[in-house]
Design a protein around this motif. Structure first.
Motif, PDB file in Angstrom:
ATOM      1  N   ASN A 916       5.025  21.419 -21.353  1.00 39.48           N
ATOM      2  CA  ASN A 916       5.100  19.954 -21.354  1.00 39.48           C
ATOM      3  C   ASN A 916       6.414  19.468 -21.971  1.00 39.48           C
ATOM      4  O   ASN A 916       7.033  18.530 -21.467  1.00 39.48           O
ATOM      5  CB  ASN A 916       3.915  19.366 -22.124  1.00 39.48           C
ATOM      6  N   LEU A 917       6.826  20.092 -23.046  1.00 37.15           N
ATOM      7  CA  LEU A 917       8.059  19.638 -23.694  1.00 37.15           C
ATOM      8  C   LEU A 917       9.269  19.884 -22.812  1.00 37.15           C
ATOM      9  O   LEU A 917      10.179  19.048 -22.733  1.00 37.15           O
ATOM     10  CB  LEU A 917       8.215  20.349 -25.040  1.00 37.15           C
ATOM     11  N   LEU A 918       9.304  21.048 -22.115  1.00 37.34           N
ATOM     12  CA  LEU A 918      10.455  21.354 -21.261  1.00 37.34           C
ATOM     13  C   LEU A 918      10.422  20.581 -19.952  1.00 37.34           C
ATOM     14  O   LEU A 918      11.451  20.470 -19.278  1.00 37.34           O
ATOM     15  CB  LEU A 918      10.494  22.856 -20.967  1.00 37.34           C
ATOM     16  N   SER A 919       9.259  20.055 -19.572  1.00 40.43           N
ATOM     17  CA  SER A 919       9.142  19.366 -18.279  1.00 40.43           C
ATOM     18  C   SER A 919       9.210  17.856 -18.406  1.00 40.43           C
ATOM     19  O   SER A 919       9.668  17.177 -17.484  1.00 40.43           O
ATOM     20  CB  SER A 919       7.815  19.747 -17.599  1.00 40.43           C
ATOM     21  N   MET A 920       8.748  17.306 -19.506  1.00 36.61           N
ATOM     22  CA  MET A 920       8.637  15.861 -19.623  1.00 36.61           C
ATOM     23  C   MET A 920       9.944  15.224 -20.061  1.00 36.61           C
ATOM     24  O   MET A 920      10.711  15.810 -20.826  1.00 36.61           O
ATOM     25  CB  MET A 920       7.520  15.500 -20.623  1.00 36.61           C
ATOM     26  N   PRO A 921      10.202  14.028 -19.589  1.00 41.16           N
ATOM     27  CA  PRO A 921      11.391  13.302 -20.061  1.00 41.16           C
ATOM     28  C   PRO A 921      11.160  12.790 -21.480  1.00 41.16           C
ATOM     29  O   PRO A 921      10.043  12.784 -21.988  1.00 41.16           O
ATOM     30  CB  PRO A 921      11.507  12.149 -19.058  1.00 41.16           C
ATOM     31  N   GLY A 922      12.223  12.361 -22.108  1.00 44.05           N
ATOM     32  CA  GLY A 922      12.105  11.827 -23.464  1.00 44.05           C
ATOM     33  C   GLY A 922      12.626  12.758 -24.532  1.00 44.05           C
ATOM     34  O   GLY A 922      12.656  12.395 -25.708  1.00 44.05           O
ATOM     35  N   TYR A 923      13.018  13.955 -24.156  1.00 43.74           N
ATOM     36  CA  TYR A 923      13.582  14.912 -25.100  1.00 43.74           C
ATOM     37  C   TYR A 923      15.028  15.219 -24.676  1.00 43.74           C
ATOM     38  O   TYR A 923      15.323  15.369 -23.488  1.00 43.74           O
ATOM     39  CB  TYR A 923      12.756  16.201 -25.148  1.00 43.74           C
ATOM     40  N   SER A 924      15.880  15.360 -25.644  1.00 47.18           N
ATOM     41  CA  SER A 924      17.293  15.597 -25.338  1.00 47.18           C
ATOM     42  C   SER A 924      17.495  17.023 -24.860  1.00 47.18           C
ATOM     43  O   SER A 924      16.683  17.905 -25.157  1.00 47.18           O
ATOM     44  CB  SER A 924      18.132  15.337 -26.589  1.00 47.18           C
TER      45      SER A 924
END
Length: 1384
Positions: A916-924
């Protein structure tokens, strides 16, 4: 003749149902209620005395027959009752079941003593003969076997003796009787077929009818209709005739008309519809309805205005000897009164409602059936809701029709019913009747039963009996005379509530009816009380006396309360019972259940005093407490009750009295605290009583704060806020009222915390849930929290667990979104320190602390505190969820991976988190790269944790690093699992993505499969295409995986190589099999059972290998020539035949037989590809068979020939079947195409004009197969064609049929309208000539093309032959028949 007063006396006014009182009639029969369980038949009613029989027809004649006098009173009745149940003696208290069915004696059975004496006397003195028939109206007429008719008045006096023995000798016995509605005429039917009419006023013979029906048949029935000039009769030939009486110029005549001929089915019962006096003007009477019952069906016909059959109804299957029965009755249904016909043949009674429609037609409505487990021989209505039946065992049953409940059963054996068997067999005329009618006549007793105005008369061989419904008072008195008071009260209550069945004598206003029944019940209650006191055993055990009154007193209480007569119960009945000490005690104890159920809320002061004294003296304190909390406070002596409660520790009752009686909610708390404080203060362990007391106090405080009354009910709304404030003020008192110097501050909160910290805090938490907009309550909330912190923190009297409970409570309050509590910084630090220091002894406490801390963090409760310190505490306590929350706030996502891996409860969630962290937007990109690197570092640990989810993660995010990840895996087992998941087929967006080195990976997986899972090898080779063929062959050869290697060689095109590998495998297994059998001979010490198990296992492997090679040969032979085919099949055959000679040992015969079967299977399979001579030549050339005799190969050759013969027969049979089907289908198609058309009418169904509407012009018409006819132009206007208008022949559809089936869409959307389509379209041309001569020329044009119906027929034929070949299906079945051999 007008009806005399004496006549009216026969009919009891109370026994007739007021049909017009429709309000008292319910329609349960239309609602189909559940069938109740029939009541138990236990008690036998005793006889009633003669003087209490108002309906018995008395006479001055005295019978000399003793056995008759015995029955002049009521017969015994089998009624439902529970009085005989001995189980109630085992119960302490008797419960009153208001739903129990108690009907009592419903029927009054009386002997007509005067008529019975006259019958016996006439037979003895004047040789009148035995009685044969009876009928009742305003008078009673009895026919005899010597042709006489005795007529009795309502006082049972003999008025007329009609006929003589001379006419009796000529006409035979009287076989049927009928009286008209005004009692002026009597019809007599005789056994030899004659009918006579008598004037009942003077006994004059008016008519003798001898030609009304065919001679030689007996009269079975003769009946007047409501029209005095019209009657009907039924003879033993099964025919029914109408008799029309005429009187012209003083001459009487009779015209006969046949209504039903016995040649169409013999009628054995007829019943005209007779309207009661109140319904003589009913519309249905104008039709003069007649019901007839034949041996197979029921008919209802109308005699007026013209003869017409209105209804026929066939019987269900029944015993041929069962007697058909008919009975009419006018029944109120939904505020209208219509006749209902009840009929039966066997054990099922059917009901048909007959009503006249506004159009003038008669409508028959079938209603619910009545099923009984007996063969019915007599059926009569006694009122509009009740039927009286007699079965073949002469048991009389009273049945309530709406509920289908049997109300009473009587035994009529002593009546000795007269049967009409002689007349049905027509013995007087030579017995010329059918066997079916004679069989029915064995149980026929039509002329022995007659009903009139609520009374039924039964004729016995020497007596006459009358049945009437008892009125409601009589039914109750029957129980009272037997001293069955409970049953009498139950029956009376059913009258009171309107649930009783077969009720007579209760009409009018329901309130008045209840008042009358209530008075009767009060009378019974007094009688029951006197009886109980009188019958009480004076000596014996006290338990016997108690049991005696426990069977009585609860019944008295129950019915007094039901009647709402508490005054009667407490004043008059109690005054009688108090004379007996045991009765008084039972009475007081029986009140408890009614008080607790809130059915009795107020007691008189004397009763209350006696209740307190009795319960106190007998130690029944719990029962007393339960009673007090349900009683009205105004009926209590408060001082006495409080004193008793306090002395006996009845705290619930005390609380109730203080709260309800004095609105005092604080004093009970003070008294309860006074009980538990000393124990807690001295530090002693709490006893069970102390624990109960403390819990009671907590519940009481909770109820007061929540607005609920204790122990039941609610606090009055105007006192809720006041009580809540009073309780808070009490709890936060600094000192108690009578405090000492040693008392601690806030003693009440201190005491509750010491008693049970967790539960007290839970009470406060539930109370605080309701504090939102109440400013005063919020102030109390803050004050209590401050007191709790002051009392518990840094107090050595409280354990860390108790303090932890406070901190958990406090944290939950602070975590609320609308929190208004304020806590100083120092105390909050202590809360956090506690929450982050879990108790090692309790994992439950740890989980709760994590949840509370998370709630605090999520609502921002720790903003003002040092997060670094909190993180250090959480890491130390291993609270990974807390760490995750804090890391996320700091965007340290890579450290969250460590939290997941270290948390044993949540480590499997790490895959979803990384994805989820590597796929979702919102993370640099930098944050994602950090997480990716962290996951890459722990990849081997992740793969070990879950290879499948790791493979998904690699495919999504690490596809370029697959080779490196694989190289780092050291464990081959882990590598095998990971590669299996990585390379398995997938669905979705990544299903087609190829890995960079997929061929190498597949070959690596192939190598691992050979090592760890060889059974999955073939499946992998079939599904995967990403491997190099030569390398795969080398790998399988390296690990000796022959089946996989053969598959790869076949895929490569090397058929011979693949066959050689498979044959080598088969030979190895055959050698192993022969070696095992040889070993069984040589090794004598081996166990025989183990040898057999090994041989069976090896045999199974041989069969599997042989099946594989046969399948391979089947697949390969399709593309090979004959020599190549022989090169495959002959080596296989040689191997199988060679192995048979090598089998030795004790199990050799079984193994050899199996190998021969397998060899035959090979021969059957190869016969599809190799010619039979070549196979035989190969067998003969084999050294195994070549040197032997012909007998050794006889089995093989005969088996092959049998297979050939079977298949040849199968082919011939199949061909014959197919040809027959084809011929049948084509013949039917031809018949459908060539069928002619016949119009239903000669006018167009659209314009409704004649098809020749215009004589001056030619006009085409179209006729459809459904029979409808149209003008061509009319169909065009309605757009009923399809196909383009330019076509030579436009197709049409029937307008009327398509419209009636819904819509007018085209035929393509409604294929089911094929019948409306024309098979041929006929064009008629009509020409009018000027010369006046009319000539018609008809031209018939037949369409050359098939219409829709023909096309559907043709498509149906073609579809029969479009599936799999029937020959192939039968061939597969044949091979399945031959020892389970595989199909070819």
């Amino acid at each position: 003749m007008s009806q005399s007063p004496d006549t009216r006396s026969l009919v009891s006014a109370s026994s007739q149902l007021n049909l017009m009182e429709v309000d008292s009639i319910d329609d349960k029969e239309f609602d189909i209620p559940q069938v109740d369980t029939p009541p138990t038949l236990e008690s036998i009613l005793s006889e009633l005395e003669d003087e209490e029989e108002p309906f018995v027809l008395e006479d001055t004649c005295v019978l000399n027959t003793d056995n008759m006098d015995a029955h002049s009173c009521d017969t015994s009745s089998l009624a439902s009752s529970d009085s005989g149940d001995p189980a109630h003696l085992k119960r302490k208290r008797r419960t009153v079941d208001l739903n129990a069915t108690v009907h009592g004696s419903v029927l009054r059975h009386s002997l007509l003593k005067g008529i019975s004496a006259q019958i016996v006397s006439a037979a003895d003195k004047v040789d009148a003969g035995l009685p044969t028939a009876i009928t009742v109206s305003g008078v009673i007429a009895v026919g005899t076997s010597h042709g006489l008719a005795l007529v009795f008045d309502t006082n049972q006096a003999l008025r007329l003796c009609l006929g003589t023995k001379t006419t009796g000798a000529e006409f035979g016995a009287v076989s049927a009787l009928s009286i008209n509605h005004d009692c002026s005429r009597l019809l007599c039917g005789f056994a030899k077929g004659q009918i006579t009419m008598w004037d009942l006023a003077n006994g004059k013979l008016l008519r003798t009818i001898t030609d009304a029906h065919p001679p030689g048949t007996a009269i079975l029935h003769v009946k007047f209709t409501d029209d005095p000039t019209l009657a009907v009769c039924n003879d033993s030939g099964g025919s029914v005739f109408e008799l029309a009486f005429r009187r012209v110029m003083g001459m009487r005549s009779c015209d006969s008309r046949c209504l039903f001929s016995g040649s169409k089915g013999e009628v054995c019962c007829i019943e005209p519809l007779h309207a009661p006096p109140d319904f003589r003007d009913h519309p249905i009477t104008h039709y003069s309805l007649l019901a007839m019952a034949s041996l197979t069906k029921i008919l209802v016909i109308g005699l007026k205005p013209t003869l017409k059959v209105w209804m026929t109804f066939p019987y269900s299957k029944s015993d041929p000897s069962s007697v058909p029965q008919l009975a009419w009755q006018f029944v109120p249904v939904q505020k209208t009164v219509n006749p209902i016909l009840a009929f039966c043949k066997g054990d099922t009674v059917h009901f048909l409602q007959v009503k006249k429609e506004e159009t003038g037609t008669i409508h028959v409505i079938k209603q619910r059936q009545l099923h009984l487990s007996c063969d019915i021989i007599s059926l009569s209505w006694i009122n509009s809701r009740t039927l009286v039946l007699v079965d073949s065992h002469e048991k009389l049953q009273v049945v309530d029709r709406p509920s289908q409940e049997v109300l009473e059963t009587l035994d009529l054996e002593q009546v000795q019913l007269v049967y009409n068997s002689r007349h049905f067999k027509s013995l007087a005329t030579g017995g010329n009747v059918s066997q079916a009618l004679a069989l029915v006549g064995e149980k026929a007793c039509y002329q022995s039963v007659s009903s009139y105005a609520g009374q039924i008369v039964y004729l016995g061989t020497k007596s006459a009996h009358i049945m009437t419904l008892r009125n409601w008072r009589e039914r109750i008195d029957c129980w009272l005379k037997q001293e069955h008071f409970v049953e009498a009260l139950s029956l009376a209550w059913s009258f009171h509530e309107g649930t009783a069945k077969a009720v007579v004598g209760l009409f009018g206003d329901p309130l008045k009816r209840k008042g009358v029944v209530s008075d009767k019940m009060v009378e019974i209650l007094f009688q029951f009380t006197e009886y109980a006191l009188k019958k009480c055993p004076e000596q014996g055990k006290i338990q016997v006396m108690e049991q005696h009154f426990q069977d009585v007193v609860p019944v008295l209480v129950e019915y007094c309360l039901l009647l709402q007569r508490a005054d009667l119960l407490f004043n008059q009945l109690y005054a009688q019972l108090v004379e007996n000490t045991v009765a008084k005690g039972v009475f007081l104890e029986s009140l408890e259940s009614y008080i607790v159920a809130d059915r009795l809320g107020h007691l008189t002061p004397p009763i209350m005093r006696d209740l307190l004294a009795h319960y106190h003296d007998n130690g029944m304190m719990d029962s007393l407490e339960r009673c007090i909390v349900h009683l009205d406070v105004t009926s209590l002596d408060i001082q006495q009750v409080v004193r008793v409660c306090w002395e006996n520790q009845l705290y619930d009752a005390m609380i109730y009295v203080f709260n309800s009686g004095m609105n005092d909610y604080i004093t009970p708390m003070e008294k309860l605290f006074a009980v538990i404080v000393p124990t807690l203060k001295e530090g002693r362990s709490l006893t069970d009583e102390d624990v109960v007391m403390g819990n009671k106090l907590l519940v009481y405080i909770s109820c007061c704060l929540a607005g609920r009354a204790y122990p039941i009910g609610d606090i009055p709304e105007d006192l809720v806020v006041q009580v809540k404030n009073q309780v808070f003020e009490f709890l936060i008192r600094l000192h108690s009222t009578d405090s000492s110097e040693e008392e601690e501050v806030f003693p009440f909160i201190h005491t509750l915390l010491h008693f049970d910290t967790r539960e007290f805090l839970n009470v406060l938490a539930m109370t605080f849930e309701d504090f939102k907009n109440d400013k005063q309550a919020l102030e109390y909330q803050q004050r209590i929290v401050d007191i709790l912190l002051k009392v518990m923190v840094d107090n050595p009297d409280f354990t860390p667990s108790q303090v932890g409970g406070l901190f958990t409570f406090l944290a939950r309050q602070l975590a609320k979104p609308d929190n208004t509590l304020f806590v100083n910084r120092k105390l909050f630090d202590q809360v956090l320190e506690f929450l982050c220091c879990p108790d090692d002894d309790s994992r439950h406490t740890e989980r709760q602390q994590v949840e509370v801390l998370l709630e605090l963090l999520q609502v921002g409760g720790v903003v003002q505190f040092n997060e670094e310190r909190l993180l250090t505490l959480a890491e130390k306590a291993k609270f990974y969820q807390i760490c995750e929350f804090l890391y996320e706030k700091k965007h340290l996502y890579d450290k969250i991976i460590d939290c997941y891996l270290q948390d044993p409860l949540r480590k499997w969630e790490i895959f979803s988190y990384i994805h989820n962290l590597l796929s979702m937007p919102g993370y640099s990109p930098e944050e994602k790269q950090t997480v990716k690197n962290k996951a890459r570092q722990h990849m081997q640990e992740l793969i070990t944790l879950d290879p499948s989810k790791s493979a998904d993660l690699v495919l999504f995010h690490f596809v370029d690093e697959v080779q490196q990840i694989i190289s780092e895996l050291q464990d081959d087992q882990i590598l095998f699992k990971f590669l299996s998941c990585l390379l398995e087929p997938r669905e979705g967006p990544h299903s087609e993505s190829l890995l960079p080195v997929e061929r190498d990976l597949n070959e690596l997986l192939l190598d691992l499969l050979c090592r760890f899972a060889p059974h999955q090898l073939l499946s992998f080779l079939h599904t995967s295409q990403h491997y190099r063929l030569e390398e795969a062959i080398q790998i399988t050869e390296k690990y000796h995986c022959n089946e996989a290697r053969a598959y790869l060689l076949q895929k490569k095109g090397d058929v011979q190589g693949a066959f050689a590998v498979l044959l080598e495998t088969l030979n190895q297994k055959l050698c192993l099999l022969t070696a095992e059998t040889d070993g069984g001979v040589e090794g004598e010490n081996r166990g025989q059972n183990k040898d057999e198990e090994d041989s069976e296992s090896t045999l199974t492997r041989v069969k599997d290998s042989l099946n594989d090679i046969i399948v391979f040969c089947h697949q390969s032979c399709q593309n090979l020539d004959q020599p190549q085919r022989e090169s495959l099949w002959f080596p296989l055959l040689d191997s199988m035949m060679a192995s048979q000679k090598q089998v030795k040992g004790h199990n050799a015969k079984h193994i050899s037989d199996v190998l021969k079967e397998l060899t035959m299977e090979v021969l059957n399979c190869m016969s599809s590809f190799i010619s039979l001579p070549a196979i035989i030549q190969q067998i003969l050339q084999d050294p195994v068979y070549g040197r032997g005799k012909l007998a050794e190969i006889q089995g093989l050759i005969l088996g092959m020939l049998d297979t050939f013969n079977y298949e040849q027969t199968l082919l011939e049979t199949t061909t014959s079947l197919l040809n027959h089907d084809l011929h049948w289908s084509l013949a039917h198609l031809r018949a459908a195409v060539t069928r002619g058309l016949h119009p239903r009418q000669d006018y167009c169904n659209i314009c409704l004009q004649h098809y020749k509407r215009r004589q001056d012009s030619a006009e085409e018409i179209i006729v459809f197969s459904c029979g409808h006819l149209y003008h061509f132009q009319c169909l065009q206007q309605k757009n009923c064609g399809w196909g383009s208008a330019a076509e030579v022949q436009q197709r049409w559809r029937c307008y009327k049929c398509s419209s009636s089936q819904g819509g007018r869409s085209g035929i393509s959307s409604e294929p089911k309208r094929s019948r409306s389509t024309s098979l041929a379209q006929t064009h008629l041309t009509s020409v009018h000539h000027d010369g006046g001569a009319v000539a018609h020329r008809k031209k018939v044009f037949v369409e050359a093309t098939l219409d829709l119906q023909q096309e559907q027929s043709w498509d149906q034929i073609r579809s029969l032959y479009q599936g799999p070949s029937r020959l192939s299906i039968l061939s597969e079945l044949s091979h399945g028949h031959s020892h389970g051999k595989p199909a070819f």
